[in-house]
Design a protein around this motif. Structure first.
Motif, PDB file in Angstrom:
ATOM      1  N   ALA A   1       0.845  -1.201   0.000  1.00  0.00           N
ATOM      2  CA  ALA A   1       0.000   0.000   0.000  1.00  0.00           C
ATOM      3  C   ALA A   1       0.879   1.249   0.000  1.00  0.00           C
ATOM      4  CB  ALA A   1      -0.939  -0.018   1.203  1.00  0.00           C
ATOM      5  N   GLU A   2       1.950   1.227   0.761  1.00  0.00           N
ATOM      6  CA  GLU A   2       2.871   2.374   0.794  1.00  0.00           C
ATOM      7  C   GLU A   2       3.556   2.565  -0.552  1.00  0.00           C
ATOM      8  OE1 GLU A   2       3.792   1.630   5.516  1.00  0.00           O
ATOM      9  OE2 GLU A   2       5.513   1.823   4.159  1.00  0.00           O
ATOM     10  N   GLN A   3       3.963   1.470  -1.170  1.00  0.00           N
ATOM     11  CA  GLN A   3       4.620   1.558  -2.483  1.00  0.00           C
ATOM     12  C   GLN A   3       3.648   2.086  -3.538  1.00  0.00           C
ATOM     13  OE1 GLN A   3       7.958   1.136  -1.091  1.00  0.00           O
ATOM     14  NE2 GLN A   3       7.959   1.081  -3.316  1.00  0.00           N
ATOM     15  N   ALA A   4       2.373   1.667  -3.445  1.00  0.00           N
ATOM     16  CA  ALA A   4       1.370   2.131  -4.410  1.00  0.00           C
ATOM     17  C   ALA A   4       1.204   3.648  -4.314  1.00  0.00           C
ATOM     18  CB  ALA A   4       0.045   1.427  -4.166  1.00  0.00           C
ATOM     19  N   ARG A   5       1.182   4.150  -3.088  1.00  0.00           N
ATOM     20  CA  ARG A   5       1.085   5.606  -2.908  1.00  0.00           C
ATOM     21  C   ARG A   5       2.292   6.284  -3.528  1.00  0.00           C
ATOM     22  NH1 ARG A   5      -1.681   4.398   1.763  1.00  0.00           N
ATOM     23  NH2 ARG A   5       0.177   4.179   3.061  1.00  0.00           N
ATOM     24  N   GLN A   6       3.472   5.686  -3.311  1.00  0.00           N
ATOM     25  CA  GLN A   6       4.702   6.287  -3.836  1.00  0.00           C
ATOM     26  C   GLN A   6       4.726   6.379  -5.352  1.00  0.00           C
ATOM     27  OE1 GLN A   6       8.649   4.855  -2.801  1.00  0.00           O
ATOM     28  NE2 GLN A   6       8.307   5.529  -0.683  1.00  0.00           N
ATOM     29  N   VAL A   7       4.207   5.337  -6.024  1.00  0.00           N
ATOM     30  CA  VAL A   7       4.246   5.374  -7.490  1.00  0.00           C
ATOM     31  C   VAL A   7       2.974   6.008  -8.073  1.00  0.00           C
ATOM     32  CG1 VAL A   7       5.733   3.331  -7.547  1.00  0.00           C
ATOM     33  CG2 VAL A   7       3.282   3.058  -7.928  1.00  0.00           C
ATOM     34  N   GLY A   8       2.064   6.446  -7.210  1.00  0.00           N
ATOM     35  CA  GLY A   8       0.859   7.125  -7.675  1.00  0.00           C
ATOM     36  C   GLY A   8      -0.159   6.200  -8.320  1.00  0.00           C
ATOM     37  N   ALA A   9      -0.165   4.930  -7.914  1.00  0.00           N
ATOM     38  CA  ALA A   9      -1.128   3.975  -8.487  1.00  0.00           C
ATOM     39  C   ALA A   9      -2.468   4.093  -7.775  1.00  0.00           C
ATOM     40  CB  ALA A   9      -0.588   2.556  -8.356  1.00  0.00           C
ATOM     41  N   ARG A  10      -3.540   3.876  -8.524  1.00  0.00           N
ATOM     42  CA  ARG A  10      -4.865   3.766  -7.897  1.00  0.00           C
ATOM     43  C   ARG A  10      -5.022   2.324  -7.444  1.00  0.00           C
ATOM     44  NH1 ARG A  10     -10.011   6.465  -8.423  1.00  0.00           N
ATOM     45  NH2 ARG A  10     -11.123   4.524  -8.849  1.00  0.00           N
ATOM     46  N   MET A  11      -4.683   2.050  -6.204  1.00  0.00           N
ATOM     47  CA  MET A  11      -4.794   0.682  -5.692  1.00  0.00           C
ATOM     48  C   MET A  11      -5.761   0.633  -4.511  1.00  0.00           C
ATOM     49  SD  MET A  11      -1.931  -2.167  -4.712  1.00  0.00           S
ATOM     50  CE  MET A  11      -1.468  -1.558  -3.109  1.00  0.00           C
ATOM     51  N   HIS A  12      -6.816  -0.160  -4.690  1.00  0.00           N
ATOM     52  CA  HIS A  12      -7.795  -0.377  -3.629  1.00  0.00           C
ATOM     53  C   HIS A  12      -7.384  -1.608  -2.837  1.00  0.00           C
ATOM     54  CE1 HIS A  12     -10.321   2.220  -6.149  1.00  0.00           C
ATOM     55  NE2 HIS A  12      -9.981   1.435  -7.148  1.00  0.00           N
ATOM     56  N   ARG A  13      -8.071  -1.865  -1.741  1.00  0.00           N
ATOM     57  CA  ARG A  13      -7.911  -3.145  -1.036  1.00  0.00           C
ATOM     58  C   ARG A  13      -9.261  -3.825  -1.077  1.00  0.00           C
ATOM     59  NH1 ARG A  13      -3.476  -2.288   3.573  1.00  0.00           N
ATOM     60  NH2 ARG A  13      -3.916  -4.501   3.834  1.00  0.00           N
ATOM     61  N   GLY A  14      -9.286  -5.134  -1.284  1.00  0.00           N
ATOM     62  CA  GLY A  14     -10.596  -5.763  -1.379  1.00  0.00           C
ATOM     63  C   GLY A  14     -10.575  -7.273  -1.373  1.00  0.00           C
ATOM     64  N   VAL A  15     -11.758  -7.809  -1.577  1.00  0.00           N
ATOM     65  CA  VAL A  15     -11.990  -9.258  -1.513  1.00  0.00           C
ATOM     66  C   VAL A  15     -12.095  -9.823  -2.937  1.00  0.00           C
ATOM     67  CG1 VAL A  15     -13.593 -11.055  -0.745  1.00  0.00           C
ATOM     68  CG2 VAL A  15     -13.167  -9.040   0.705  1.00  0.00           C
ATOM     69  N   TYR A  16     -11.249 -10.838  -3.197  1.00  0.00           N
ATOM     70  CA  TYR A  16     -11.212 -11.502  -4.503  1.00  0.00           C
ATOM     71  C   TYR A  16     -12.106 -12.729  -4.450  1.00  0.00           C
ATOM     72  CZ  TYR A  16      -9.098 -14.151  -8.407  1.00  0.00           C
ATOM     73  OH  TYR A  16      -8.874 -14.859  -9.559  1.00  0.00           O
ATOM     74  N   VAL A  17     -12.994 -12.853  -5.417  1.00  0.00           N
ATOM     75  CA  VAL A  17     -13.873 -14.022  -5.482  1.00  0.00           C
ATOM     76  C   VAL A  17     -13.436 -14.895  -6.658  1.00  0.00           C
ATOM     77  CG1 VAL A  17     -16.247 -14.840  -5.709  1.00  0.00           C
ATOM     78  CG2 VAL A  17     -15.762 -12.731  -4.446  1.00  0.00           C
ATOM     79  N   ALA A  18     -13.051 -16.126  -6.351  1.00  0.00           N
ATOM     80  CA  ALA A  18     -12.563 -17.041  -7.388  1.00  0.00           C
ATOM     81  C   ALA A  18     -13.728 -17.819  -7.974  1.00  0.00           C
ATOM     82  CB  ALA A  18     -11.538 -18.000  -6.800  1.00  0.00           C
TER      83      ALA A  18
END
Ligand code: HPA
Length: 270
Positions: free
Chosen positions: A165-182
């Motif tokens: 999450a910290e790296q995503a902020r650093q590179v300016g990525a739009r990264m959410h956190r969530g639940v993956y359904v397989a």
């Protein structure tokens, strides 16, 4: 004793020996590069490479966008094994085969498995080209590579996730956190199925990853997972993605995800 599990264990030991012969280094992590995310493989300072099909017990990987290679070397200065390609249940493989990259990673003595996939977003704020850090999953494939005596907690590593999450902020990525359904796939979901995925607590739907994660956790590996949101499945405004569109978007998001993964490796394992 003979039997499928013992045969698989023996083949894994043979595969690990073959890898160690060409590259006698203990990897810190295995990386499963999902749909269209294979370009990170090009960033690995490769010391040895294999066709997956040449490893004992490993079938050829054939799905769209997957090359079926194992690349051993350093990424961000950290020794890794990178799997370019994976096995899907919708190709007719069982969960034990789908788990092979995770099992080989464990057999080689790594501490962590990093997985990525393409997925359809169902969270209303997700857009095509966003990233999602997998906080948890729901297994609608109803298969597992795990035998009863290896029961364990299939949780995602909170420390590695925090770093990501910290790296995503650093590179300016739009990264959410969530639940993956397989899901089983290979078709994308119907509108009603996307609605189901959202209703049961999912944020994105995909067709992979869970068998690898279950096997990795049972082997005691720390797991970090990412989805690239290649399309959105809003039940009443569906965008009708085809396999090829999905791979184009994954390739663009791949660059950012590559930077994030390298940042995590550097901070957690260098
Ligand atoms: N559903 C399942 N798997 C996927 C999707 C989707 O919408 N997009 C990419 N992989």
């Amino acid at each position: 004793m003979a039997g499928p599990v013992n045969q698989q264990n023996e083949q894994l030991r043979e595969a690990a020996a073959l890898v160690a012969e060409a590259w006698p280094t203990k990897p810190a992590a295995g990386i499963v590069l999902g749909s269209g995310l294979g370009s990170l493989a090009g960033e690995v300072d490769a010391k040895a490479e294999f066709d997956l099909a040449d490893l004992p017990g490993f079938p050829a990987a054939t799905a769209l966008g997957h090359r079926g290679r194992l690349i051993c070397g350093t990424l961000a200065g950290v020794p890794v094994v990178a799997f370019q390609g994976r096995y899907h249940l919708y190709e007719g493989h069982n969960a034990a085969v789908a788990a092979l990259p995770a099992l080989l990673t464990a057999e080689l003595g790594a501490a962590a498995l990093i997985v990525s996939n393409a997925a359809g977003g169902v969270h209303p704020l997700f857009r095509t080209g966003d990233l999602m850090l997998i906080d948890d999953h729901i297994n609608l494939q109803f298969q597992t590579p795990i035998s009863a005596e290896k029961r364990s907690s299939p949780s995602y590593d909170s420390e590695l996730s925090q770093l990501a999450a910290e790296q995503a902020r650093q590179v300016g990525a739009r990264m959410h956190r969530g639940v993956y359904v397989a899901m089983l796939g290979p078709t994308y979901e119907t509108r009603s199925e996307y609605r189901l995925v959202r209703t049961i607590g999912g944020d994105a739907a995909g067709m992979s990853t869970v068998p690898e994660v279950l096997a990795a956790r049972a082997a005691g590996l720390r797991v970090l997972g990412f989805s690239v949101i290649t399309n959105v499945g809003f039940p009443d405004a569906i965008d009708g993605a085809s396999g090829h569109e999905v791979i184009d978007v994954a390739n663009r998001a791949s660059a950012q995800l590559g930077e994030i993964v390298q940042g995590v490796l550097r901070r957690a394992f260098a």
